[in-house]
Design an enzyme around this catalytic site. Structure first.
Site, PDB file in Angstrom:
ATOM      1  CG  HIS A 131      -0.376   0.247   2.609  1.00  0.00           C
ATOM      2  ND1 HIS A 131       0.479  -0.392   3.068  1.00  0.00           N
ATOM      3  CD2 HIS A 131      -0.320   1.555   3.347  1.00  0.00           C
ATOM      4  CE1 HIS A 131       0.754   0.038   4.372  1.00  0.00           C
ATOM      5  NE2 HIS A 131       0.556   1.208   4.282  1.00  0.00           N
TER       6      HIS A 131
HETATM    7  N1  UDP Z   1      -3.611  -5.451   8.788  1.00  0.00           N
HETATM    8  C1  UDP Z   1      -4.931  -5.886   9.187  1.00  0.00           C
HETATM    9  N2  UDP Z   1      -5.751  -6.375   8.065  1.00  0.00           N
HETATM   10  C2  UDP Z   1      -5.071  -6.385   6.822  1.00  0.00           C
HETATM   11  C3  UDP Z   1      -3.945  -5.776   6.569  1.00  0.00           C
HETATM   12  C4  UDP Z   1      -3.239  -5.199   7.579  1.00  0.00           C
HETATM   13  O1  UDP Z   1      -5.127  -5.949  10.358  1.00  0.00           O
HETATM   14  O2  UDP Z   1      -5.860  -6.482   5.837  1.00  0.00           O
HETATM   15  C5  UDP Z   1      -2.761  -4.845   9.874  1.00  0.00           C
HETATM   16  C6  UDP Z   1      -1.483  -5.438  10.131  1.00  0.00           C
HETATM   17  O3  UDP Z   1      -1.734  -6.889  10.792  1.00  0.00           O
HETATM   18  C7  UDP Z   1      -0.790  -4.474  10.931  1.00  0.00           C
HETATM   19  C8  UDP Z   1      -1.275  -3.105  10.209  1.00  0.00           C
HETATM   20  O4  UDP Z   1      -2.601  -3.636   9.862  1.00  0.00           O
HETATM   21  O5  UDP Z   1      -0.949  -4.649  12.208  1.00  0.00           O
HETATM   22  C9  UDP Z   1      -0.337  -2.524   9.446  1.00  0.00           C
HETATM   23  O6  UDP Z   1      -0.931  -1.681   8.781  1.00  0.00           O
HETATM   24  P1  UDP Z   1      -0.579  -0.869   7.260  1.00  0.00           P
HETATM   25  O7  UDP Z   1       0.370  -2.036   6.725  1.00  0.00           O
HETATM   26  O8  UDP Z   1      -1.715  -0.429   6.972  1.00  0.00           O
HETATM   27  O9  UDP Z   1       0.163   0.250   7.998  1.00  0.00           O
HETATM   28  P2  UDP Z   1       1.708   0.440   8.243  1.00  0.00           P
HETATM   29  O10 UDP Z   1       2.339  -0.553   9.219  1.00  0.00           O
HETATM   30  O11 UDP Z   1       2.590   0.217   7.081  1.00  0.00           O
HETATM   31  O12 UDP Z   1       2.001   1.985   8.660  1.00  0.00           O
END
Ligand code: UDP
Length: 360
Positions: free
Chosen positions: A207
């Site tokens: 993403h």
């Molecule tokens: N996550 C979730 N469902 C999904 C995809 C990700 O619960 O379909 C969780 C994942 O396990 C993690 C968090 O969302 O705890 C990560 O979020 P994201 O990748 O959107 O953001 P980033 O960590 O890159 O800021």
């Protein structure tokens, strides 16, 4: 603190923040003389990117819920600041608590600081050293104006030290990673998603703006993932932002060899992590969760903020070139999971955060 009730306004907006706040909020609620007020900016608004997390992680309902999303960074941050400022002028909290590195984080920190309200930042001190990432700007600026900085690692502490944050009035605390708390607390509740899963599969999420908003990079990544499907199925919960990008380039989501599914809740994500063979991702949070669930991770970016995982050989940062990605998948596919080095604290970061805030 005597009879004074400590009032904390927590600013949330995006999925990873709901997960982080769920454990901290629970720790704060153990103190009868702490009042937490939750503000949701609306940055993530689909029910399966927001409401689901409040329900299954029992995060208290926001007292204020805005509807600010889908705007360029400046407009998004500005409108959030305006609304948050109104709340802060009414509520007059002792602290504003912000998480991570999104536009909601920066908007909350800036609005508070201009009103002379103290700011606490959870997940402080992380750097990718890539200022083309909007998240990097949000982290640097939020850390710069925070009064209390909770670091997930020694590396993050050292970074803040280099930036001079240990030498002034700010207090820097090694709390450990709140996502380790979340994995520890919620793993026993993991739940199979309502979809047919292959016996063995790679779990993938994508993403990051630099990957999905650039059609050339996106096509490269899709090619690498499709090629990987020749040796292992891939299950990919599809972020709404990425769905939009795939639609823009006319990618046939429904007849791809990659098994795209709707975004899942945290309990289902833990199940997917627990049962996969490998993780491929550009997510920050997932890189650590792979480690917490004893899975090797291939990071589809050119750098990571979570450098310890790379140093230990648990995470392989491969960029977006198909040849490098495919080679790394082959190298890691049958490597036994050996993760002896403890990283990011002891899974009780939320308690450290609550206790520290209580004492200030
Ligand atoms: N996550 C979730 N469902 C999904 C995809 C990700 O619960 O379909 C969780 C994942 O396990 C993690 C968090 O969302 O705890 C990560 O979020 P994201 O990748 O959107 O953001 P980033 O960590 O890159 O800021």
């Amino acid at each position: 603190m005597n009879n004074h009730t400590l009032k904390i306004v927590t600013i949330l907006g995006a999925r990873p923040q709901f997960i982080k706040a769920a454990v901290v909020s629970r720790a704060l609620s153990k103190y009868p003389d702490i009042q937490e007020i939750i503000v949701h900016t609306g940055q993530h608004f689909d029910p399966n990117m927001s409401q689901l997390f409040f329900e299954e992680m029992q995060l208290p309902k926001p007292s204020y819920h805005f509807d600010i999303h889908g705007l360029p960074h400046g407009a998004l941050t500005g409108r959030m600041m305006e609304k948050i400022e109104e709340v802060l002028m009414d509520e007059k909290p002792d602290w504003v608590l912000v998480y991570g590195d999104t536009d909601s984080t920066l908007a909350g920190a800036l609005a508070a600081k201009k009103l002379h309200i103290r700011v606490a930042h959870v997940e402080a001190g992380l750097r990718s050293y890539n200022e083309a990432m909007p998240e990097e700007i949000n982290r640097i600026l939020t850390d710069r104006i925070s009064d209390l900085l909770f670091c997930p690692s020694e590396t993050a502490m050292n970074q803040l030290c280099k930036e001079g944050r240990l030498a002034n009035d700010a207090k820097v605390v090694m709390s450990g990673d709140v996502m380790k708390d979340a994995a520890r607390q919620f793993a026993p509740l993991m739940r199979k998603p309502a979809t047919t899963l292959p016996d063995r599969y790679i779990l993938c999420t994508l993403h990051r703006t630099e990957n999905v908003d650039n059609p050339q990079v996106l096509n490269q990544l899709l090619y690498a993932l499709e090629q990987t499907c020749n040796s292992s199925p891939i299950v990919c919960p599809l972020h709404p932002h990425t769905r939009k990008s795939l639609e823009t380039i006319g990618y046939p989501i429904d007849c791809s060899p990659i098994q795209f599914i709707e975004p899942v809740g945290y309990l289902e994500m833990l199940y997917l992590l627990n049962h996969c063979t490998l993780v491929m991702t550009d997510s920050g949070g997932l890189q650590k969760e792979a480690y917490y669930m004893r899975k090797y991770c291939i990071t589809l970016r050119n750098e990571t903020e979570w450098t310890e995982l790379v140093g230990c050989g648990y995470n392989h940062v491969v960029g977006t070139e198909p040849a490098a990605i495919l080679q790394t998948v082959q190298n890691l596919m049958d490597v036994p999971p050996v993760f002896p080095i403890p990283l990011y604290g002891d899974g009780h970061a939320a308690e450290v955060i609550a206790e520290t805030m209580k004492g200030r």
